[in-house]
Every structure is written in C-alpha cells, then in structure tokens.
Design an enzyme around this catalytic site. Structure first.
Site, PDB file in Angstrom:
ATOM      1  N   GLY B  30     -12.764 -16.222  33.626  1.00  0.00           N
ATOM      2  CA  GLY B  30     -13.007 -16.937  32.376  1.00  0.00           C
ATOM      3  C   GLY B  30     -11.801 -17.680  31.842  1.00  0.00           C
ATOM      4  O   GLY B  30     -11.938 -18.500  30.936  1.00  0.00           O
ATOM      5  N   CYS B 239     -45.358 -24.815  34.875  1.00  0.00           N
ATOM      6  CA  CYS B 239     -45.027 -26.076  35.555  1.00  0.00           C
ATOM      7  C   CYS B 239     -46.326 -26.780  35.953  1.00  0.00           C
ATOM      8  O   CYS B 239     -47.220 -26.163  36.534  1.00  0.00           O
ATOM      9  CB  CYS B 239     -44.177 -25.811  36.788  1.00  0.00           C
ATOM     10  SG  CYS B 239     -43.958 -27.256  37.833  1.00  0.00           S
ATOM     11  N   CYS B 242     -46.359 -26.747  40.073  1.00  0.00           N
ATOM     12  CA  CYS B 242     -46.379 -25.537  40.892  1.00  0.00           C
ATOM     13  C   CYS B 242     -46.825 -24.311  40.100  1.00  0.00           C
ATOM     14  O   CYS B 242     -46.849 -23.203  40.640  1.00  0.00           O
ATOM     15  CB  CYS B 242     -45.012 -25.287  41.520  1.00  0.00           C
ATOM     16  SG  CYS B 242     -43.814 -24.607  40.378  1.00  0.00           S
ATOM     17  N   CYS B 264     -40.901 -28.226  36.814  1.00  0.00           N
ATOM     18  CA  CYS B 264     -39.665 -27.505  37.110  1.00  0.00           C
ATOM     19  C   CYS B 264     -38.504 -28.487  37.209  1.00  0.00           C
ATOM     20  O   CYS B 264     -38.619 -29.518  37.870  1.00  0.00           O
ATOM     21  CB  CYS B 264     -39.761 -26.785  38.449  1.00  0.00           C
ATOM     22  SG  CYS B 264     -40.908 -25.427  38.484  1.00  0.00           S
ATOM     23  N   CYS B 270     -39.562 -25.770  43.000  1.00  0.00           N
ATOM     24  CA  CYS B 270     -40.919 -26.274  42.784  1.00  0.00           C
ATOM     25  C   CYS B 270     -41.590 -26.618  44.119  1.00  0.00           C
ATOM     26  O   CYS B 270     -42.736 -26.238  44.367  1.00  0.00           O
ATOM     27  CB  CYS B 270     -40.839 -27.514  41.884  1.00  0.00           C
ATOM     28  SG  CYS B 270     -42.399 -27.980  41.118  1.00  0.00           S
TER      29      CYS B 270
END
Lengths: 203, 302
Positions: B30, B239, B242, B264, B270
């Site tokens: 980080g 979606c 899909c 998606c 997808c």
C-alpha cells in the site's frame, strides 16, 4: 599504474535480458510469497558466488545502488571485482548506506539493525539483504504470517544466527521501516519481506 | 518482432529501476514507491504507469491480457496489447484464465485470479489524499504518521450531504492494517476482490511516478463507519446478454427513444457464460457483428 595481469573475471548472464528477467521474477515471487522456495540462478554457469545470489545482484544492482559486501564475501577471491564489473554497483563499507547487501549467514552472521532502515516518509530507502544460506529447507522451522501468506508459512532456512527471532521481531515492530531479506543458495531463493510477522510462540 | 527495440521496449537500466521499486512496493503493501517514470510512446492517461510495470515484469513465456473498463476490445486495451505483441513478441489472450499477466484500466476481472497471475493496474492519481491535501510534503507526512482522519471526514461529508457514502469509484482502502491506498478508479463493486486475492496486484502511475502493490492474501478493507458500512454497488437487472447476476454491468443506450440494456462490463466473462449456454433477455436483439455480441478478433485488430 602497473598493468598487473589479474585473474580473468567469471562470466555474467548468458542471456542478460532474459536471465535478469527470470532472476527478478524469482525475487518478486519470493517476496510476494514469503517462505515459498523459488528456483533461481539460471544463466550463470560461472560465478564466484552461489549462482542464485549472484543472479540477484546482477539483475537488480547498477550504478544507482550502493552495494555492501559482508567481510567473508569481500575477501572471497575475485568476488568483489566480479560484482563490481558486471553490475557496475558502487561498493560501500557502511551497511547503513547500502541499497543491497550480500552477506554469508554462517561466516558473517547477521545484524539487521546495522542496515539502512528507511525513513518514516520514505520507508523504501532501506537495504535489501541477500543472505547466503547453506540450505533453505533443512534449518529449524520458523512460522510466519502476514501479506503474501494465506494462513502461515514455515521457513526452514539453515544458518540463521542465534537470536534471529528477536531480531526479526524488532524489524517487524518498526514497520513500515525495516529490512527485507532474500535468502539464497546456488539454485534457489526464499523471501522474507519486512511485513512478515513471526508467530507468537517462536523463540 | 522488430529488432529496433529492446525486449518489451524499455532499456535494461530502466527495467532494473522499476523492478527495484516493485520489490519495495511488495514489501511495504500500500505504500507508494517513487520511481523514475519514463516517457512512453503513448500519452499520459493511456496507462503509461501500467505499461512500464508490465514491461518490467514481462518475460518471453508470459501470456498477456489487457482490459479497459473490463473490455478486451476497446482502444486502450487493443493498442497496449499490440504494443507488447510488437515489442516483446509475447502471446496475448482475451481469456482471463489463460493470462499470466493482466493489465487493467478501471476493472478487476469477474473470474477469481490465481497465484500464477499478476494484475497490473493503470493508475491516474495514486495519492488517495491528494484532493483533500494538495501538498505532497503534507500527504507524505500524513502517511508516515498514519494520519488518515481527513479521509474519514471526507466520507462523513458524503453522508452529511447525500445521506450515504456517495463515493462510487476509487473508493479508499486500508491495506494490511497500515497504509490507506487509492485502488485506482475501479468501481467500488470491485473493492472486495482486492482483499485476499491469490494474485499479486501491482499499481503503476506514470505521470505521478509511483508504484505500489497489494501482495496475495492481503487484508484490504474499504473505509467505512459502523453505522454506514461499506456496500457494493447493486444492480436491479441481470446482464441482458448472459443473464449474470453477479457481475458489474454497463448501461448501454441502444436507441434515441430511451431504449437501453445492461451488459457485463467484463467481456470475457460474458462471452464465456454465453458459450456455456447462459442466455440473457436481449441476446437475440444484440446488433450482429457489434462488440456486444461478438468476440473481438485479436488477429485482425493487431
């Protein structure tokens, strides 16, 4: 200046671009997965140091990185000249000035406090210690947790000095300051970043 | 392969410098490691940080996938993939599971990543405190002292003004209990995927000259309050192509009469679902040959 004929230098990487990339990826994987042994030292058939340690120096050091050598490495015939010539790193005698250090655990011992620890604003200005070990799987077990470790990781690095656990606790307590260690043999390395925490019951 | 370039474009000294920064970044999760970012043959904002990180870690056996907002077939993704196919002669793919290195702009793939993969993020502004405190000297001190109260004030002001934390992307996180980090402008939907991922995650900011990292299996917590806990984005629709209900959706305007569909954002996810027989409500209506309905043709594009 006399033109004394010195012993020929040992060879560098056979394929500098790809071998240094492999050496770096081993180091990256070693620090990202503390305690997991990573094969290393490819492309260096002829070197005065164990190949995995030499590969790290050649892959990571250059004129920007002051390099400290432990007394046993410095006096090992041909080694300082070899590292100096092939990496172009400046050798320093003060470990607190070093970006990288190569030491031999057995012959030189290990005192983490003498190396550069970084500053609170720039903890990255610290020494990465490349520590030569007689073996990465046959030492007394030490259990770590922390970033990069799913549950716990057990290190079995041989040649660690007495009191290493206390040293490492002090190193971890200073986080984000501290020293990162990469233990190396001739054909493998293992990483111990400063973020690794020694489990409570290790003495 | 053109031999006018070194492997992966960058010279070896530059790669060493970037590689050293990456090792420090992994050891201090980080923390933003400064690095000497180079000019790349593409403008800032097009992923120069991510490209430099990818170039520094890439080897001849790697398989590279590049996504831009989840899609493999958008300009940024296509040109970066072509860049590495040309300068490093490496294999490229659009399949998440086949890739060893995935460079991403603003999304994390839906499919969980593995220990053999590295996710490289393109980062515009790496400093999470920058819009609260413009001076680098100050933000550096704030990080040194773990002085992150200001970030909580910002999130609190969101609540005071909007009734909830309105930050929807680049949502700040705390890494391994120490540094507060900008996860790059990914939707906050993706934040939980950063935590405990099996893959190494590297972040590169070219203009701002910073590299930072989240190692595998690292606890990454989205900042929040006890009475206003962090929430992922939720979608009212599956979606349209899909039928996935667990993915991040893009809203696509389909005509000038208010028609729209939700699909998606992760095109590979997808396509894979459709290949396995999942069918969304509007799959039949998707314009034939458009990016929505068809797999991008890497060979033709590059």
């Amino acid at each position: 200046m006399s033109l004394a004929v010195s012993a020929p230098l040992a060879g560098s990487f056979l394929e500098p671009v790809f071998d240094s990339q492999r050496a770096f990826r081993a180091a990256m994987d070693a620090l990202a997965h503390p305690g997991v042994v990573q094969p290393a030292g490819h492309g260096l058939p002829d070197t005065p140091l164990p190949a995995a340690a030499a590969a790290l120096v050649l892959a990571l050091c250059d004129y920007e990185t002051p390099l400290f050598l432990g007394p046993s490495i410095e006096t090992l015939p041909g080694t300082a000249a070899y590292l100096r010539f092939h990496s172009d790193a400046m050798l320093v005698t003060d470990p607190a000035m070093a970006a990288f250090a190569v030491i031999d655990l057995v012959r030189d011992g290990l005192d983490l406090a003498v190396f550069a620890q970084g500053t609170p604003e720039y903890p990255d200005r610290s020494t990465t210690v490349i520590a030569l070990s007689p073996g990465l799987t046959d030492g007394p077990p030490l259990t770590f947790s922390g970033p990069g470790i799913a549950a716990t990781a057990t290190l079995q690095v041989a040649g660690l000095p007495a009191g290493f656990a206390q040293q490492w606790r002090a190193n971890r307590a200073a986080f984000p300051l501290g020293v990162d260690i990469i233990f190396a043999t001739s054909d493998a390395i293992i990483g111990l970043p400063r973020s690794a925490r020694l489990s409570k019951d290790e003495r | 392969m053109t031999t006018a370039y070194n492997f992966a474009y960058l010279d070896e000294q530059t790669k060493r410098m970037i590689r050293r920064a990456i090792l420090k970044a992994i050891a201090i999760p980080g923390y933003q490691v400064p690095f000497a970012s180079r000019e790349m043959p593409m403008p800032y904002g097009w992923g120069t940080g991510g490209v430099q990180v990818t170039a520094a870690i890439l080897g001849p056996n790697d398989v590279l996938k590049v996504i831009d907002q989840g899609a493999d077939d958008t300009t940024n993704a296509v040109s970066i993939r072509a860049f590495f196919a040309r300068t490093a002669d490496i294999a490229v793919t659009t399949k998440t599971s086949e890739a060893t290195i995935i460079q991403t702009r603003h999304r994390i793939p839906e499919e969980p990543l593995t220990a053999n993969q590295v996710l490289v993020y393109q980062v515009p502004i790496p400093e999470p405190l920058r819009f609260l405190e413009p001076r680098e000297t100050e933000t550096r001190t704030m990080h040194a002292l773990s002085e992150y109260g200001l970030m909580h004030v910002k999130l609190y002001e969101d609540i005071a003004r909007h009734g909830h934390i309105a930050t929807a992307y680049a949502y700040p996180v705390e890494v391994a209990g120490r540094y507060v980090m900008d996860p790059s402008p990914i939707p906050k939907f993706d934040n939980p995927k950063i935590s405990g991922s099996a893959a190494l995650q590297l972040f590169g900011a070219g203009r701002e000259k910073r590299i930072y990292a989240v190692p595998p299996h690292t606890a990454v917590v989205s900042l929040d309050f006890e009475d206003h806990p962090f929430e992922r984005n939720k979608f009212d629709h599956p979606c349209a192509l899909c039928n996935a209900t667990d993915s991040y959706l893009d809203e696509v305007v389909t005509d000038d009469r208010g028609g729209r569909m939700y699909v998606c954002s992760d095109t590979d996810y997808c396509e894979d679902r459709r290949a396995h027989g999942h069918r969304g409500a509007q799959l039949a209506e998707a314009p034939a040959g458009s990016a929505l309905g068809q797999k991008p043709n890497i060979e033709a594009a590059e």
